[in-house]
Design a protein around this motif. Structure first.
Motif, PDB file in Angstrom:
ATOM      1  N   MET A   1      21.445   7.610  57.052  1.00 54.83           N
ATOM      2  CA  MET A   1      19.739   7.312  56.477  1.00 54.83           C
ATOM      3  C   MET A   1      20.342   5.620  56.305  1.00 54.83           C
ATOM      4  SD  MET A   1      18.481   8.372  53.096  1.00 54.83           S
ATOM      5  CE  MET A   1      17.728  10.476  53.471  1.00 54.83           C
ATOM      6  N   PRO A   2      19.483   4.839  56.332  1.00 51.02           N
ATOM      7  CA  PRO A   2      19.616   3.773  55.425  1.00 51.02           C
ATOM      8  C   PRO A   2      19.301   3.335  54.606  1.00 51.02           C
ATOM      9  CG  PRO A   2      16.862   4.061  56.269  1.00 51.02           C
ATOM     10  CD  PRO A   2      17.906   5.338  56.525  1.00 51.02           C
ATOM     11  N   ARG A   3      19.175   2.248  53.561  1.00 54.37           N
ATOM     12  CA  ARG A   3      20.149   1.277  52.500  1.00 54.37           C
ATOM     13  C   ARG A   3      18.754   1.124  51.805  1.00 54.37           C
ATOM     14  NH1 ARG A   3      23.021   5.416  53.805  1.00 54.37           N
ATOM     15  NH2 ARG A   3      25.606   4.758  53.034  1.00 54.37           N
ATOM     16  N   ILE A   7      21.384  -3.714  45.529  1.00 54.69           N
ATOM     17  CA  ILE A   7      21.389  -4.712  44.141  1.00 54.69           C
ATOM     18  C   ILE A   7      22.679  -5.205  44.527  1.00 54.69           C
ATOM     19  CG2 ILE A   7      19.525  -4.118  43.032  1.00 54.69           C
ATOM     20  CD1 ILE A   7      21.601  -2.000  41.472  1.00 54.69           C
ATOM     21  N   GLY A   8      22.575  -6.262  43.368  1.00 51.04           N
ATOM     22  CA  GLY A   8      24.241  -6.418  43.484  1.00 51.04           C
ATOM     23  C   GLY A   8      24.348  -8.029  42.480  1.00 51.04           C
ATOM     24  N   THR A  15      24.337   0.336  46.090  1.00 50.92           N
ATOM     25  CA  THR A  15      23.328   0.310  47.459  1.00 50.92           C
ATOM     26  C   THR A  15      23.065   1.889  47.171  1.00 50.92           C
ATOM     27  OG1 THR A  15      24.006   1.856  49.432  1.00 50.92           O
ATOM     28  CG2 THR A  15      24.167  -0.865  49.369  1.00 50.92           C
ATOM     29  N   PHE A  16      21.229   2.539  47.638  1.00 51.19           N
ATOM     30  CA  PHE A  16      20.957   3.511  47.667  1.00 51.19           C
ATOM     31  C   PHE A  16      19.969   3.788  48.383  1.00 51.19           C
ATOM     32  CE2 PHE A  16      20.872   1.716  43.111  1.00 51.19           C
ATOM     33  CZ  PHE A  16      21.227   2.280  42.643  1.00 51.19           C
ATOM     34  N   GLU A  21      19.416   8.218  45.525  1.00 48.72           N
ATOM     35  CA  GLU A  21      21.535   8.540  45.418  1.00 48.72           C
ATOM     36  C   GLU A  21      22.416   7.212  45.616  1.00 48.72           C
ATOM     37  OE1 GLU A  21      22.219  13.234  45.777  1.00 48.72           O
ATOM     38  OE2 GLU A  21      22.090  12.276  47.517  1.00 48.72           O
ATOM     39  N   MET A  22      22.865   7.021  45.070  1.00 45.07           N
ATOM     40  CA  MET A  22      24.246   5.769  44.952  1.00 45.07           C
ATOM     41  C   MET A  22      24.939   6.120  46.299  1.00 45.07           C
ATOM     42  SD  MET A  22      26.575   4.096  42.274  1.00 45.07           S
ATOM     43  CE  MET A  22      25.009   4.196  41.359  1.00 45.07           C
TER      44      MET A  22
END
Length: 668
Positions: A1-3, A7-8, A15-16, A21-22
């Motif tokens: 599944m892609p992300r 964020i960062g 990523t989620f 879901e994280m």
């Protein structure tokens, strides 16, 4: 599944997936270490005796970012439970703190209790062996730790800190995980667990009809318990609301001080402009504070590859640095060049790839093949850093910094490129191609070496070494002549992918496979884009590699096997790639003779936007029949290619518009 959400802040990257879901939590480097390793930090709801995880199909989910920020803006709605969740996630702009806001909405016309559960499934330092999680009663928090990695989990509602908690064993001795404990709406309160562990916290909310409650949740990361407790105190004093606001404001400030935004043109649609700004933010999230620029954080590739993309490939890094330089963020790339100078071997070349901490990454390039000693390198990776550094100087005029790089990187790398040649062919000696699949002498690699040596020559002249400058330029010119003599096939009327050495005959033989990377001939200035040989080559690329399905796009090369979806190569020569499609767009830009002729390039930019995820994240490649992301998403190189191409589009638009206006003025 892609992300679809990344964020960062340069030290933490989170990523989620599409289920909210994280899935990845990197610290202390962007891309290293992944303390979730693809596990799921879950979100679930209990009400009136029923429980559901937000990842289940009964939830409708809409994922996005707040405009011009790296703060998520998501909604999850469950008609059966009559519950809606509004979710924002961020990583603090400076401190090692992950922040989350959840607005829980009661969509029923009655008062009721709704319980919200958040699960933590860490595998600290990418290994669940020897982890500990415990409840800290002094601060009313949970803490996962191992050695010098501590993760403090806290949360509060208007009623106070979380109401329930549980720690326990996961994936061992028949235990699936503590997250199962949440499904009856009541957590055990077990205060400590050791080994392979996870944890859950819960909030008991009492909501009036159509009422709502806001939950704040945060994770503080540090090297010891004192450090994370201090960060937790910082959140409590400043308030999570305020920290989220500051992080949101910082993201907009990053773009608002954008020195090149005024150079974009009115011809751009809002969709093209939004994708440009989103790409800059996504790229920024991939840049580690110590200089590495990772390719992708999408750890799901582990399922098919048993490795990941959380490395700095110097080639990817150079292209990404180039896009930042051209967009006006050149100073952000200085640590990338420092990283490469530190990584350079004593012989003057860069290795295949690197971990974000500067150590050598995994590789499949051997030092010995068929009894012959060889360098396990892709020579374009060394050359492209030289090329990007000269572009940095031209834009930033940062003389002192570039002088440091000249001694640390430029001279040893350029000396290596000058010496690593096949003297009979006047071409770079054998190395692996940019796709990392075959060894030989390649048009793309030779073109980058030409550009790298030209850059080294310009830098040598800048720093008062004319004889060295002449040496580098002469070597570049010899390579250019070798490219035109040996890598252009006049009978086929296009540039070969390369030359492959036949051990049996002892000779190099042509590899005529049509490959999009031959665009390097014009990208790196070996020939001007209007040269007929370039034109014939790019016409062949377009004709052979365009995916002839409704998805469209350009494949890497004819017969590409990576994630191949069909054997019908006449229709699908390979999966369409963002970067390869944008190379064609860049060719169209450079040969356009009027504003109207820019349409072909703009259509390919629009193609990229259409085939991005709804959040604006761009994948590496697409399924040729469905358009779904394949391999990894995001891919930082895809975003950088988009930024570069849009910048080129705007510059070319202004140039052609000015030429038209001058022509109209001259002839009335």
């Amino acid at each position: 599944m892609p992300r679809p959400l990344v964020i960062g802040n340069g030290r933490i990257m989170v990523t989620f997936d599409g289920n909210l879901e994280m899935r990845d939590f990197f610290y202390p480097h962007v891309g290293q270490w992944n303390h979730l390793q693809g596990n799921r930090n879950r979100l679930g709801v209990w009400t009136e005796g029923r429980f559901s995880w937000v990842s289940e199909p009964s939830w409708e989910k809409c994922l996005s970012y707040k405009e011009d920020t790296l703060v998520t803006d998501c909604r999850a709605f469950n008609a059966e439970l009559e519950v809606s969740l509004l979710v924002n996630d961020a990583v603090h702009r400076r401190e090692n703190i992950y922040l989350k806001r959840i607005v829980v909405q009661n969509l029923a016309n009655r008062e009721r209790e709704i319980r919200l559960f958040l699960g933590q499934d860490f595998s600290v330092d990418e290994n669940e062996v020897g982890d500990t999680v415990f409840f800290d009663p002094f601060r009313h928090v949970l803490c996962h730790y191992k050695r010098n990695r501590y993760f403090l989990i806290a949360g509060r509602s208007s009623r106070g800190f979380f109401d329930q908690f549980a720690t326990g064993v996961k994936g061992f001795a028949g235990a699936e995980g503590t997250w199962r404990d949440a499904e009856d709406g009541v957590l055990s309160g077990n205060a400590i667990a050791q080994g392979s562990v996870d944890s859950v916290i819960g909030f008991n909310l009492f909501l009036p009809p159509w009422g709502e409650e806001t939950i704040f949740y945060w994770i503080c990361v540090g090297r010891n318990i004192q450090e994370v407790r201090a960060l937790d105190q910082f959140v409590r004093e400043q308030t999570p609301e305020e920290l989220l606001f500051r992080t949101e404001t910082y993201g907009r400030a990053f773009l608002s001080v954008h020195p090149r935004e005024e150079q974009l043109v009115e011809d751009l649609s809002p969709q093209l402009l939004n994708a440009y700004r989103r790409s800059l933010l996504v790229i920024r999230a991939h840049v580690d504070s110590e200089g590495a620029i990772i390719a992708s954080p999408d750890s799901d590739i582990l399922a098919t590859n048993r490795d990941h993309y959380c490395y700095l490939w110097p080639r990817d890094g150079a292209f990404i640095a180039y896009s930042l330089i051209k967009a006006g963020y050149g100073r952000l790339t200085r640590r990338f060049f420092d990283f490469c100078a530190d990584a350079l071997t004593d012989k003057g070349y860069l290795l295949h790839k690197y971990n974000p901490d500067g150590t050598a990454g995994s590789s499949w390039h051997p030092w010995l093949a068929e009894g012959v000693i060889q360098l396990p390198i892709q020579e374009d990776e060394t050359a492209l850093v030289l090329w990007a550094l000269w572009e940095y100087y031209q834009e930033e005029r940062d003389l002192e910094f570039v002088l440091k790089q000249y001694h640390a990187f430029v001279r040893p790398a350029a000396n290596f490129l000058c010496g690593y040649v096949d003297k009979a062919l006047h071409l770079p000696a054998e190395s692996y191609d940019l796709w990392e699949e075959r060894r030989g002498i390649f048009t793309f690699t030779a073109s980058t070496v030409y550009a790298g040596l030209r850059a080294a020559g310009d830098l040598a002249e800048l720093f008062g070494q004319p004889r060295l400058a002449e040496r580098y330029r002469q070597s570049a010119e010899e390579i250019r002549e070798g490219i035109l003599e040996h890598l252009y096939d006049p009978a086929r009327e296009y540039f070969l992918r390369g030359l492959i050495f036949n051990r049996e005959t002892g000779c190099f033989e042509p590899d005529p496979t049509v490959d999009s990377s031959v665009a390097g001939v014009f990208l790196f200035g070996v020939l001007p884009p209007h040269d007929y040989r370039v034109g014939k080559t790019m016409e062949k690329v377009r004709e052979t590699l365009w995916v002839k399905t409704p998805v469209g796009g350009i494949a890497r090369y004819y017969g590409d096997y990576y994630f191949r979806q069909t054997e019908d190569l006449s229709r699908v020569p390979g999966n369409p790639w963002i970067i390869c499609t944008l190379w064609l767009a860049q060719y169209y830009l450079r040969v356009a003779r009027s504003v109207e002729e820019l349409r072909r390039a703009r259509e390919l930019l629009e193609w990229c936007v259409r085939h991005s995820l709804p959040t604006g994240v761009m994948p590496e490649q697409l399924h040729p029949f469905t358009g779904a992301p394949l391999s990894v998403a995001p891919l930082a190189w895809s975003h950088s290619a988009y930024v570069t191409t849009l910048q080129e589009y705007c510059a070319r638009y202004r140039e052609l518009l000015r030429a038209r206006e001058e022509l109209q003025f001259t002839f009335g």
